[in-house]
Design a protein around this motif. Sequence first.
Motif, PDB file in Angstrom:
ATOM      1  N   VAL A  75      36.313  41.577  43.962  1.00 22.80           N
ATOM      2  CA  VAL A  75      36.013  40.691  42.839  1.00 22.80           C
ATOM      3  C   VAL A  75      34.914  41.305  41.984  1.00 22.80           C
ATOM      4  N   ALA A  76      33.850  41.779  42.606  1.00 27.49           N
ATOM      5  CA  ALA A  76      32.719  42.339  41.873  1.00 27.49           C
ATOM      6  C   ALA A  76      33.110  43.583  41.080  1.00 27.49           C
ATOM      7  N   GLN A  77      34.017  44.399  41.637  1.00 27.47           N
ATOM      8  CA  GLN A  77      34.450  45.618  40.944  1.00 27.47           C
ATOM      9  C   GLN A  77      35.161  45.294  39.628  1.00 27.47           C
ATOM     10  N   SER A  78      35.743  44.117  39.555  1.00 26.01           N
ATOM     11  CA  SER A  78      36.431  43.714  38.330  1.00 26.01           C
ATOM     12  C   SER A  78      35.462  43.263  37.245  1.00 26.01           C
ATOM     13  N   LEU A 110      42.085  37.080  38.204  1.00 31.38           N
ATOM     14  CA  LEU A 110      41.406  37.899  39.202  1.00 31.38           C
ATOM     15  C   LEU A 110      41.834  37.513  40.616  1.00 31.38           C
ATOM     16  N   PHE A 111      41.892  36.214  40.895  1.00 30.97           N
ATOM     17  CA  PHE A 111      42.290  35.756  42.225  1.00 30.97           C
ATOM     18  C   PHE A 111      43.717  36.185  42.553  1.00 30.97           C
ATOM     19  N   GLY A 112      44.581  36.179  41.569  1.00 27.57           N
ATOM     20  CA  GLY A 112      45.944  36.667  41.787  1.00 27.57           C
ATOM     21  C   GLY A 112      45.953  38.161  42.059  1.00 27.57           C
ATOM     22  N   GLY A 113      45.131  38.899  41.331  1.00 26.76           N
ATOM     23  CA  GLY A 113      45.092  40.352  41.475  1.00 26.76           C
ATOM     24  C   GLY A 113      44.535  40.824  42.808  1.00 26.76           C
ATOM     25  N   VAL A 114      43.543  40.111  43.326  1.00 27.63           N
ATOM     26  CA  VAL A 114      42.934  40.534  44.598  1.00 27.63           C
ATOM     27  C   VAL A 114      43.470  39.734  45.778  1.00 27.63           C
ATOM     28  N   GLU A 115      44.467  38.890  45.511  1.00 26.74           N
ATOM     29  CA  GLU A 115      45.080  38.044  46.540  1.00 26.74           C
ATOM     30  C   GLU A 115      44.020  37.258  47.309  1.00 26.74           C
ATOM     31  N   GLU A 125      34.895  42.552  51.867  1.00 23.32           N
ATOM     32  CA  GLU A 125      35.820  43.382  51.092  1.00 23.32           C
ATOM     33  C   GLU A 125      36.356  42.616  49.885  1.00 23.32           C
ATOM     34  N   LEU A 126      36.681  41.348  50.105  1.00 21.35           N
ATOM     35  CA  LEU A 126      37.168  40.509  49.011  1.00 21.35           C
ATOM     36  C   LEU A 126      36.100  40.399  47.927  1.00 21.35           C
TER      37      LEU A 126
END
Length: 191
Positions: A46-49, A73-78, A41-42
Amino acid sequence: MARGSGNSNEGNELSEVVRQLAAVAQQLARNSTNNGDAHGELFKKVAQSKPPTYQGEPDPTVLENWLREFEKLFGGVECPENSKVGCATYYLRGEADLWWQQNEATIKALPGFKWTMFQEKVRDKFYPSFLQKQKAEEFSNLAMGYMSINEYYTKFIELSRFAKEFVATEKAKARKFESGLTTDLQLKLSG
């Protein structure tokens, strides 16, 4: 008879231990499946971004932009710390991908290896010290000249990240920005 009853107790105890082991194994299997799903899921998030790729270009701006995009990105997807390098390295291409493929095991074996150390190693490889000095010098010599205010500001912001020692505080940053403006603008600002 005492012996038979002892065997029965031992058999019951053994059955209980086997039951508990089965329950633990079942729980571990569930956790393993859940972790795999969470990782998948993670990766999907990431790929969707549609993050950028990095090919190992010799331009430090490209590298810094790539690293900054992944930080956001890492902040946005936690993204958990232990998944950051795996997510980011998927987006290495060309020379950068070959470098990672050849050095991954050695770098990952370093004590305290995490995302920050990965960033250091990538910078060491693709943004060598002579380029760092060159960019810092470019920032040091930056002047507005014939640029518009917006162009000068954009260039100032872009280069300031390569010379953090010149702009360690907001006051120092403002002074450096002002010193690069044309004389006319500096006079208008001082009034």
